[in-house]
Design an enzyme around this catalytic site. Structure first.
Site, PDB file in Angstrom:
ATOM      1  N   LYS A  83       4.201   0.918   9.649  1.00  0.00           N
ATOM      2  CA  LYS A  83       4.426   2.137   8.867  1.00  0.00           C
ATOM      3  C   LYS A  83       3.877   3.358   9.581  1.00  0.00           C
ATOM      4  CE  LYS A  83       3.009   0.211   4.996  1.00  0.00           C
ATOM      5  NZ  LYS A  83       2.449   0.042   3.652  1.00  0.00           N
ATOM      6  N   GLU A 139       0.876  -1.163   0.000  1.00  0.00           N
ATOM      7  CA  GLU A 139       0.000   0.000   0.000  1.00  0.00           C
ATOM      8  C   GLU A 139       0.920   1.222   0.000  1.00  0.00           C
ATOM      9  OE1 GLU A 139      -2.623   0.008   3.363  1.00  0.00           O
ATOM     10  OE2 GLU A 139      -3.474   1.950   2.825  1.00  0.00           O
ATOM     11  N   ARG A 196       4.625 -12.393  10.133  1.00  0.00           N
ATOM     12  CA  ARG A 196       5.381 -11.211   9.757  1.00  0.00           C
ATOM     13  C   ARG A 196       6.686 -11.154  10.546  1.00  0.00           C
ATOM     14  NH1 ARG A 196       3.376  -5.915   9.822  1.00  0.00           N
ATOM     15  NH2 ARG A 196       1.588  -6.652   8.684  1.00  0.00           N
TER      16      ARG A 196
END
Ligand code: ATP
Ligand code: MG
Length: 569
Positions: free
Chosen positions: A279, A43, A269
């Site tokens: 982020k 994204e 992850r």
């Protein structure tokens, strides 16, 4: 058992992780006609970090391993947060890591028209409806893990009414947030994601690619599976937080009658110690000025690691070593540091740099004499050859390498003691010169033994300590930036305010450092080992002939030493 090597076959069939086992099974069952097609779907709302590198290596790596393809797709369905700067940085970072999407660069926004058509078809099939509940009401109606949801009063609108309303949502007839399109699945499902999830919302925001063409935007859970399907993705690899979304992923594909639907596979992850990876949090550090930017060398971003001096090879090696699993864990940042040390050990030229200089005058060395000494560039890699370095009467050594009143095990310089100067002579400290007022040490007076030049046949004497040094008249002044972990705590995310765990000493800037003359023209990005100190890279801030160096990593894992010392106490 078959010996793949002997038969000339690659070891593709020997899975090294559970994802490959799944793919092998699909290949055996001739799913997707034997095709393997993955994608990396960032994204564009921030810079990529080392966690993304894991996903990039995994997706592109699997494609390469099976002779398949991997797309780069921007998941740009959320216009309020996305920026062109991020798109460009992401492309640069993926390339720098060494991966190539060829002509397969895509944007989910390219599919907006197709996605709209799919939504219309769902309405026609009675599988989606326009709902007028507010976001808060939708939440209330959804129920909880222990209670089923209640159906929306708009759930049974007619197909005609839904089609009309959805068309008018697109046409901009309704205010933001006033209506949504929802999937009609099951308000009593034990999986909350299946309780009539939102597929489209009204949002007037300018999109970086489609401008103001749209005022309705698809949700991730609708756009993602269909984008995968449109691109012919076979294995949609994502992180474990999407595991609960998989039934919805599959529902969307089935409801939209996709043939050979892609398969979603989740993996854990990457979490790194002393680091935050979200982020949102990284953006906070940038925007609130805790670091100098997304590419601050302390950041776990790809651009930060690049600026620090990390190589793509070291990052890929790291991603390989940590492996792929389902269970969450925290990888010790020391592992990443180990990988860059390993990579640079044979590659980086070894040079001398004095970070905190102490002047040394060699009294019996002629004043006007300069000798060029031969210095090998990397003893572990003789192919890297050697260079000439100047030696003269006045040199600098490291302040820490001298002690006036040393403890027993100090093998460096002290009054009356001898050390070897690397690539040069043995010197002896005769006298200490101090500032009369402050008592601070100004310089050392030494003598050298001409018979001890490194490499000479007559060189037989041995001393315990060897110091790095530079010739004062020839050295180049430099700035050196020493970095430490950005966070003191191993899991800074644990606390409500992760910023309270920031390491106040994560950057130490040293000016007036003295480095070998050959480093005056070192190009930004080039990497060196400073003997006894660590690996350093030339920062882009370098201008004129005043180099700026970043410490990539020290020679040893000092944190591990500290931890051990604490444990043994
Ligand atoms: P963040 O939570 O850091 O904002 P994200 O998941 O929102 O990350 P995306 O841009 O959506 O970021 O991620 C692109 C791809 O990278 C996704 O497939 C995602 O699963 C993967 N990814 C993101 N963070 C990690 C991580 N820490 N480890 C492994 N893969 C990751
Ligand atoms: Mg995301």
């Amino acid at each position: 058992m078959k010996n793949h090597e002997a038969t000339g076959e690659t070891d593709v069939k020997k899975p090294v992780n559970f994802i490959q086992s799944i793919i092998n099974e699909d290949l055996t069952n001739n799913r997707n006609d034997g095709r393997v097609h993955t994608r990396f779907p960032p994204e564009p709302n921030g810079y990529l970090h080392i966690g993304h590198a894991k996903s990039i290596c995994l997706n592109f790596g699997i494609a390469a391993r099976y002779g398949g393809l991997c797309n780069l797709r921007f998941d740009d369905t959320n216009p309020s947060k996305e920026e062109v700067e991020y798109v460009e940085s992401i492309k640069a970072d993926v390339k720098w890591l060494g991966f190539d999407w060829d002509d397969r660069l895509f944007y989910a926004s390219d599919y907006f028209e197709q996605l709209y058509e799919y939504a219309v078809q769902l309405i026609k099939d009675g599988k989606a409806y326009v709902c007028d509940l507010s976001a808060e009401q939708i939440r209330e109606y959804r129920g909880t893990l222990t209670e089923p949801g209640k159906p929306s009063p708009y759930r049974d609108r007619s197909v005609e009414e839904n089609l009309d309303l959805f068309r008018r949502m697109r046409a901009g007839e309704f205010p933001d947030g006033s209506r949504v399109l929802r999937a009609k699945i099951d308000m009593a499902s034990p999986n909350l994601n299946m309780r009539d999830p939102v597929l489209y919302r009204i949002m007037r925001a300018t999109h970086h690619r489609t401008g103001d063409k749209w005022c309705i935007y698809p949700m991730y859970d609708f756009a993602h599976p269909l984008s995968d399907a449109i691109e012919g993705i076979t294995h949609s690899i994502c992180t474990c937080e999407f595991e609960d979304h998989r039934p919805l992923y599959d529902w969307v594909l089935e409801a939209c009658k996709i043939k050979n639907p892609p398969r979603q596979i989740e993996f854990a992850r990457l979490n790194l110690s002393h680091t935050v990876m979200s982020k949102r949090k990284l953006r906070q550090l940038v925007e609130e000025g805790y670091v100098r930017g997304w590419d601050d060398p302390r950041m776990p971003t790809i651009s930060g690691l690049r600026r620090r001096g990390y190589t793509p090879e070291a990052i890929r090696d790291f991603c390989e070593r940590i492996g792929v699993a389902k269970a969450n864990s925290i990888v010790d940042i020391a592992m990443l540091e180990h990988c860059i040390r390993e990579d640079l050990n044979l590659r980086a030229p070894r040079v001398m740099a004095v970070l905190r200089p102490l002047r040394v005058v060699i009294e019996n060395y002629p004043e006007d004499r300069v000798e060029m000494l031969d210095a090998e560039n990397n003893p572990e890699n003789p192919g890297m050859g050697s260079r000439q370095i100047p030696f003269s009467r006045v040199i600098y050594i490291e302040r820490d390498d001298f002690m006036e009143d040393p403890p027993k095990k100090f093998f460096r310089l002290a009054p009356g003691r001898e050390v070897r100067l690397k690539h040069a002579y043995i010197i002896k400290c005769e006298r200490v010169v101090k500032d009369e007022q402050t008592g601070a040490i100004i310089e050392l007076r030494c003598t050298y033994d001409p018979a001890t030049r490194s490499g000479m046949a007559t060189e037989t004497r041995k001393v315990k300590g060897t110091l790095h040094w530079v010739s004062a008249a020839h050295a180049v002044e430099a700035e050196v930036r020493l970095y430490d972990h950005l966070f003191l705590k191993e899991s800074p995310d644990e606390d409500e305010d992760f910023k309270a765990n920031l390491n106040p000493n994560s950057l130490e800037t040293l000016t007036g450092c003295m480095v070998e003359p050959g480093l005056a023209s070192a190009a930004p990005g080039s990497r060196y080992q400073f003997l006894r100190q660590g690996y350093f890279s030339v920062d882009p801030d370098t201008s004129g002939n005043k180099p700026v160096f970043n410490r990539i990593v020290s020679l040893k894992d000092t944190w591990a030493k500290i931890k051990k010392a604490q444990e043994n106490r």
